[in-house]
Design a protein around this motif. Structure first.
Motif, PDB file in Angstrom:
ATOM      1  N   LYS A 176       0.822  -1.220   0.000  1.00  0.00           N
ATOM      2  CA  LYS A 176       0.000   0.000   0.000  1.00  0.00           C
ATOM      3  C   LYS A 176       0.855   1.269   0.000  1.00  0.00           C
ATOM      4  N   GLN A 177       2.122   1.131   0.327  1.00  0.00           N
ATOM      5  CA  GLN A 177       2.987   2.311   0.356  1.00  0.00           C
ATOM      6  C   GLN A 177       3.563   2.665  -1.014  1.00  0.00           C
ATOM      7  N   TRP A 178       3.485   1.736  -1.959  1.00  0.00           N
ATOM      8  CA  TRP A 178       4.043   2.033  -3.298  1.00  0.00           C
ATOM      9  C   TRP A 178       3.149   1.577  -4.443  1.00  0.00           C
ATOM     10  N   TYR A 179       2.126   0.756  -4.146  1.00  0.00           N
ATOM     11  CA  TYR A 179       1.334   0.123  -5.202  1.00  0.00           C
ATOM     12  C   TYR A 179      -0.139   0.478  -4.996  1.00  0.00           C
ATOM     13  N   PHE A 180      -0.924  -0.468  -4.534  1.00  0.00           N
ATOM     14  CA  PHE A 180      -2.332  -0.227  -4.245  1.00  0.00           C
ATOM     15  C   PHE A 180      -2.615  -0.720  -2.834  1.00  0.00           C
ATOM     16  N   ASP A 181      -3.627  -0.137  -2.215  1.00  0.00           N
ATOM     17  CA  ASP A 181      -4.011  -0.527  -0.864  1.00  0.00           C
ATOM     18  C   ASP A 181      -5.000  -1.689  -0.985  1.00  0.00           C
ATOM     19  N   LEU A 182      -4.506  -2.890  -0.764  1.00  0.00           N
ATOM     20  CA  LEU A 182      -5.329  -4.089  -0.904  1.00  0.00           C
ATOM     21  C   LEU A 182      -5.857  -4.526   0.462  1.00  0.00           C
ATOM     22  N   LYS A 183      -7.128  -4.961   0.473  1.00  0.00           N
ATOM     23  CA  LYS A 183      -7.698  -5.456   1.732  1.00  0.00           C
ATOM     24  C   LYS A 183      -6.945  -6.679   2.210  1.00  0.00           C
ATOM     25  N   PRO A 214      -0.930 -19.405  -5.135  1.00  0.00           N
ATOM     26  CA  PRO A 214      -1.699 -19.639  -6.355  1.00  0.00           C
ATOM     27  C   PRO A 214      -3.181 -19.831  -6.020  1.00  0.00           C
ATOM     28  N   GLY A 215      -4.040 -19.188  -6.818  1.00  0.00           N
ATOM     29  CA  GLY A 215      -5.475 -19.288  -6.598  1.00  0.00           C
ATOM     30  C   GLY A 215      -6.036 -18.157  -5.750  1.00  0.00           C
ATOM     31  N   PHE A 216      -5.162 -17.421  -5.036  1.00  0.00           N
ATOM     32  CA  PHE A 216      -5.661 -16.326  -4.206  1.00  0.00           C
ATOM     33  C   PHE A 216      -6.164 -15.192  -5.101  1.00  0.00           C
ATOM     34  N   GLU A 217      -7.369 -14.695  -4.801  1.00  0.00           N
ATOM     35  CA  GLU A 217      -7.953 -13.616  -5.596  1.00  0.00           C
ATOM     36  C   GLU A 217      -7.963 -12.320  -4.802  1.00  0.00           C
ATOM     37  N   PHE A 218      -7.684 -11.217  -5.483  1.00  0.00           N
ATOM     38  CA  PHE A 218      -7.731  -9.911  -4.831  1.00  0.00           C
ATOM     39  C   PHE A 218      -8.271  -8.890  -5.813  1.00  0.00           C
ATOM     40  N   GLN A 219      -8.728  -7.779  -5.270  1.00  0.00           N
ATOM     41  CA  GLN A 219      -9.266  -6.731  -6.133  1.00  0.00           C
ATOM     42  C   GLN A 219      -8.963  -5.361  -5.554  1.00  0.00           C
ATOM     43  N   PHE A 220      -8.973  -4.373  -6.423  1.00  0.00           N
ATOM     44  CA  PHE A 220      -8.735  -3.000  -5.999  1.00  0.00           C
ATOM     45  C   PHE A 220      -9.285  -2.067  -7.063  1.00  0.00           C
ATOM     46  N   TYR A 221      -9.521  -0.841  -6.661  1.00  0.00           N
ATOM     47  CA  TYR A 221      -9.978   0.167  -7.612  1.00  0.00           C
ATOM     48  C   TYR A 221      -8.802   0.969  -8.121  1.00  0.00           C
ATOM     49  N   GLU A 245      -7.935   4.280 -11.098  1.00  0.00           N
ATOM     50  CA  GLU A 245      -8.610   5.387 -11.772  1.00  0.00           C
ATOM     51  C   GLU A 245      -8.248   5.492 -13.233  1.00  0.00           C
ATOM     52  N   GLY A 246      -9.256   5.815 -14.028  1.00  0.00           N
ATOM     53  CA  GLY A 246      -9.038   6.080 -15.438  1.00  0.00           C
ATOM     54  C   GLY A 246      -8.577   7.513 -15.628  1.00  0.00           C
ATOM     55  N   LYS A 247      -8.373   7.894 -16.865  1.00  0.00           N
ATOM     56  CA  LYS A 247      -7.852   9.229 -17.186  1.00  0.00           C
ATOM     57  C   LYS A 247      -8.717  10.378 -16.656  1.00  0.00           C
ATOM     58  N   ASN A 248     -10.038  10.174 -16.654  1.00  0.00           N
ATOM     59  CA  ASN A 248     -10.931  11.244 -16.183  1.00  0.00           C
ATOM     60  C   ASN A 248     -11.507  10.939 -14.815  1.00  0.00           C
ATOM     61  N   GLY A 249     -10.787  10.143 -14.037  1.00  0.00           N
ATOM     62  CA  GLY A 249     -11.229   9.858 -12.674  1.00  0.00           C
ATOM     63  C   GLY A 249     -12.240   8.731 -12.557  1.00  0.00           C
ATOM     64  N   GLU A 250     -12.527   8.035 -13.676  1.00  0.00           N
ATOM     65  CA  GLU A 250     -13.451   6.906 -13.599  1.00  0.00           C
ATOM     66  C   GLU A 250     -12.820   5.832 -12.708  1.00  0.00           C
ATOM     67  N   LYS A 251     -13.672   5.130 -11.992  1.00  0.00           N
ATOM     68  CA  LYS A 251     -13.174   4.043 -11.137  1.00  0.00           C
ATOM     69  C   LYS A 251     -13.331   2.721 -11.869  1.00  0.00           C
ATOM     70  N   PHE A 252     -12.245   1.970 -11.933  1.00  0.00           N
ATOM     71  CA  PHE A 252     -12.284   0.648 -12.544  1.00  0.00           C
ATOM     72  C   PHE A 252     -11.927  -0.377 -11.479  1.00  0.00           C
ATOM     73  N   LEU A 253     -12.814  -1.375 -11.306  1.00  0.00           N
ATOM     74  CA  LEU A 253     -12.527  -2.434 -10.349  1.00  0.00           C
ATOM     75  C   LEU A 253     -11.632  -3.469 -11.030  1.00  0.00           C
ATOM     76  N   HIS A 254     -10.439  -3.627 -10.485  1.00  0.00           N
ATOM     77  CA  HIS A 254      -9.471  -4.600 -11.004  1.00  0.00           C
ATOM     78  C   HIS A 254      -9.707  -5.929 -10.286  1.00  0.00           C
ATOM     79  N   LEU A 255      -9.814  -6.999 -11.049  1.00  0.00           N
ATOM     80  CA  LEU A 255      -9.994  -8.333 -10.478  1.00  0.00           C
ATOM     81  C   LEU A 255      -8.764  -9.154 -10.832  1.00  0.00           C
ATOM     82  N   CYS A 256      -8.076  -9.648  -9.822  1.00  0.00           N
ATOM     83  CA  CYS A 256      -6.811 -10.350 -10.046  1.00  0.00           C
ATOM     84  C   CYS A 256      -6.809 -11.701  -9.338  1.00  0.00           C
TER      85      CYS A 256
END
Length: 145
Positions: free
Chosen positions: A31-38, A44-51, A53-64
């Protein structure tokens, strides 16, 4: 920039490989250099997600979802967006160079994402983002501590 070629960037850090690995896999460090993940577990198999921002501030939910883990050597996960087609894969590979560590980051499959009005998923945007993250954000985090 050929859109079907994966995006690849390499950086060398003035930090031992264990320290770089911890920065890539410990959510408190991430969270100090990348994204703040819960939650994040380098398994392997662990799933995580984070929001993000797009160019105009749109929020995109990333699913990894983590696909490969080789401690201190390789971390790979799928990266897609909720509500959009396409899937890509991000691979962090670490090369121990004594007191230094070389990181090779590969982001493949970017061409599978749809074209949006603002071109949010354009390869150039990923190139810009990863260049900043690996060259500034992660570098400063690793080398100041």
């Amino acid at each position: 920039m050929n859109s079907n070629e994966p995006f690849v960037i390499e950086r060398t850090y003035d930090a031992p490989v264990e320290k770089v690995w911890k920065a890539l896999t410990d959510k408190n460090e991430m969270k100090q250099w990348y994204f703040d993940l819960k939650e994040f577990k380098p398994e392997p198999g662990f799933e995580f997600q984070f929001y993000g921002e797009g160019k105009n501030g749109e929020k995109f939910l990333h699913l990894c979802k983590i696909t490969d883990v080789l401690k201190n050597k390789k971390l790979r996960y799928s990266w897609r967006y909720d509500g959009y087609e396409g899937i890509s894969f991000v691979t962090f590979e670490l090369f121990d160079e004594g007191e230094k560590t070389r990181l090779k980051l590969t982001h493949e499959g970017l061409e599978s994402f749809p074209k949006t009005a603002n071109n949010d998923f354009a390869k150039e945007n990923f190139a810009e983002g990863w260049t900043y993250i690996t060259g500034t954000s992660l570098k400063e985090y690793l080398e100041k501590n």
